[in-house]
Motif scaffolding. Sequence first.
Motif, mmCIF file in Angstrom:
data_model
loop_
_atom_site.group_PDB
_atom_site.id
_atom_site.type_symbol
_atom_site.label_atom_id
_atom_site.label_comp_id
_atom_site.label_asym_id
_atom_site.label_seq_id
_atom_site.Cartn_x
_atom_site.Cartn_y
_atom_site.Cartn_z
ATOM 1 N N LYS A 160 51.115 58.162 -33.721
ATOM 2 C CA LYS A 160 51.374 56.807 -33.250
ATOM 3 C C LYS A 160 51.544 56.787 -31.733
ATOM 4 N N ASN A 161 50.920 55.782 -31.110
ATOM 5 C CA ASN A 161 51.059 55.562 -29.666
ATOM 6 C C ASN A 161 50.655 56.780 -28.832
ATOM 7 N N GLY A 162 49.614 57.487 -29.285
ATOM 8 C CA GLY A 162 49.115 58.611 -28.509
ATOM 9 C C GLY A 162 48.518 58.145 -27.196
ATOM 10 N N ILE A 163 48.782 58.860 -26.120
ATOM 11 C CA ILE A 163 48.255 58.491 -24.796
ATOM 12 C C ILE A 163 47.799 59.741 -24.058
ATOM 13 N N GLY A 164 47.004 59.519 -23.027
ATOM 14 C CA GLY A 164 46.671 60.573 -22.095
ATOM 15 C C GLY A 164 47.569 60.462 -20.881
ATOM 16 N N LEU A 165 47.817 61.568 -20.231
ATOM 17 C CA LEU A 165 48.629 61.590 -19.010
ATOM 18 C C LEU A 165 47.821 62.307 -17.938
ATOM 19 N N SER A 166 47.422 61.575 -16.909
ATOM 20 C CA SER A 166 46.628 62.157 -15.825
ATOM 21 C C SER A 166 47.556 62.907 -14.869
ATOM 22 N N MET A 176 54.183 66.769 -28.243
ATOM 23 C CA MET A 176 54.198 66.057 -29.523
ATOM 24 C C MET A 176 55.597 66.051 -30.126
ATOM 25 N N ARG A 177 55.892 64.970 -30.821
ATOM 26 C CA ARG A 177 57.190 64.849 -31.493
ATOM 27 C C ARG A 177 57.166 65.645 -32.794
ATOM 28 N N LEU A 178 58.193 66.448 -32.992
ATOM 29 C CA LEU A 178 58.218 67.342 -34.148
ATOM 30 C C LEU A 178 58.311 66.589 -35.465
ATOM 31 N N HIS A 225 60.146 61.342 -19.641
ATOM 32 C CA HIS A 225 59.371 60.147 -19.998
ATOM 33 C C HIS A 225 59.082 60.096 -21.494
ATOM 34 N N ILE A 226 58.635 61.221 -22.057
ATOM 35 C CA ILE A 226 58.243 61.204 -23.470
ATOM 36 C C ILE A 226 59.456 60.986 -24.371
ATOM 37 N N LEU A 227 60.580 61.589 -24.027
ATOM 38 C CA LEU A 227 61.787 61.394 -24.834
ATOM 39 C C LEU A 227 62.226 59.929 -24.833
ATOM 40 N N GLN A 228 61.919 59.208 -23.745
ATOM 41 C CA GLN A 228 62.330 57.811 -23.629
ATOM 42 C C GLN A 228 61.245 56.833 -24.082
ATOM 43 N N SER A 229 60.083 57.353 -24.455
ATOM 44 C CA SER A 229 58.961 56.480 -24.817
ATOM 45 C C SER A 229 58.761 56.466 -26.330
ATOM 46 N N ALA A 230 57.783 55.664 -26.760
ATOM 47 C CA ALA A 230 57.452 55.587 -28.184
ATOM 48 C C ALA A 230 56.250 56.451 -28.530
ATOM 49 N N SER A 231 55.760 57.214 -27.570
ATOM 50 C CA SER A 231 54.576 58.043 -27.805
ATOM 51 C C SER A 231 54.924 59.263 -28.647
ATOM 52 N N GLU A 232 54.154 59.475 -29.707
ATOM 53 C CA GLU A 232 54.342 60.656 -30.543
ATOM 54 C C GLU A 232 53.489 61.827 -30.072
ATOM 55 N N PHE A 233 52.492 61.535 -29.227
ATOM 56 C CA PHE A 233 51.555 62.583 -28.803
ATOM 57 C C PHE A 233 51.056 62.240 -27.405
#
Length: 496
Positions: free
Chosen positions: A368-374, A321-323, A257-265
């Motif tokens: 950028k675009n940091g989110i929480g994941l439950s 997090m994205r390196l 999911h993270i690799l395909q998303s715009a979330s950096e964190f």
Amino acid sequence: MIRNASLVKFESQVYSAMTEAMRRELEVLIATAPESKRLAFAQEMEGFTELFTRYHSERASGKGAINWMEIHTPRPNQILQYDVLAQPTDNIDAARAMLNKLVVLKLNGGLGTTMGCVGPKSAIEVRSQMTFLDLTVRQIEFLNQTYGCDVPLILMNSFNTTDDTAKIIQKYKSHDVRILTFNQSRYPRFNHESNAPCPNSFDSDKRMWFPPGHGDLYDSFARSGLLQEMLDQGRELMFVSNVDNLGATVDLAILQHILQSASEFVMEVTDKTRADVKGGTLVDHHGCLRLLELAQVPPQHVDEFKSISKFRSFNTNNLWMRLDAVYRVVAERTLELELIVNPKTIPETGEKVVQLETAAGAAIRFFKNGIGLSVPRSRFLPVKGTGDLLLVQSNLYSLSHGAMVLNKNRAVSTLPLIKLGSEFGRVSDYLSRFAQIPDILELDHLTVTGDVNFGSGVTLRGTVIIVATHGQRIDIPNGSILENKIVTGHLRILDH
């Protein structure tokens, strides 16, 4: 109003003078370092000076204080639910490609002193004669062998754990896992009253220094050269977690999911229980996600912070997090993580000192675009004390390639609440009091205090409370079954 402004100006001048005095003290301290280590030491002292300056600046201006009226429960679009993630592909080539973009970093700076052990906490045996580090290595090795990938394991040590860890990891040389290490910073404690640094030389006693929390990982990782090395190898994502969290395994659904998303964190959070009310939580602050720790909460709002009605989840400290984003925020020096002021007392001298720490999760608002994941509770299985050790050593769990698997015969998904008294605090004492770990598959709550010993084949169900009064002893015989029982005083339970 004029008086208040004058007072603020005066305090700012005082704190500015304190900062300058600290700079002069640190210059003397830096000069005591060996020439080969002086540059790196000076860089660490620069980082400490930034925290020290902010500490006094925020005290003078009140800038660091939280305005409780601006804190809100996160909006639904700020917390993603784990069960909506797409299932990872069954294609091994695709999985290998994803994993080859990943770095796993374990926070390995803590000692096992709270459990009566000497050396790194990661060296404590937790299951089947394997340590936290053994289990971590087995997990990564299984990934590498199953998918034919090369996921490196990076350990962030502290000055307390680096020497012992260097010796321990020698035994993994033949394993299919590449282990890399670096040290987080070493900052000087300073006197609470005088603000003078405690150490007087580079080689001062370890008690004079402290590792400044896991929020230091960004600067230390970059300074070590490993961040650039990972980027040069084409790595894109880093998974960070505490080495004592046995639930923090690499999850392909999250990775995909993270690799395909715009979330950096992405910060993994999970639902609070009665044992988690002190944990940091994600909050909405002016439309931006922010990590709020208990130490930052005004005293009059602590009960509200701890309740599960307003803040239902807490930070597991499993962070993705994205390196390239880590490189950017470090290079641009945009990270200004909230200070955690940690007062301490040096036992041998009684000196009251201060440690300035930061939390890694607090960085979420700078990406950028940091989110929480439950995530499910299974991804948060820390071992902070012997009560937690009892859980993971029991028949509630089995091991699968280094990962803990909950017994499918457990009727409920929640774990028992276990409270063991001080007589069980040290691992050696805890082990001596159990001839065999009890069957706790149907246990809801266990409280044990005093001189209590358990025989073999004991079963605990429902709510069990065992309290041995002062000077008395309770022995639970072999084969005992305790279900919804309260045992006090010096009672002895007959064999069945």
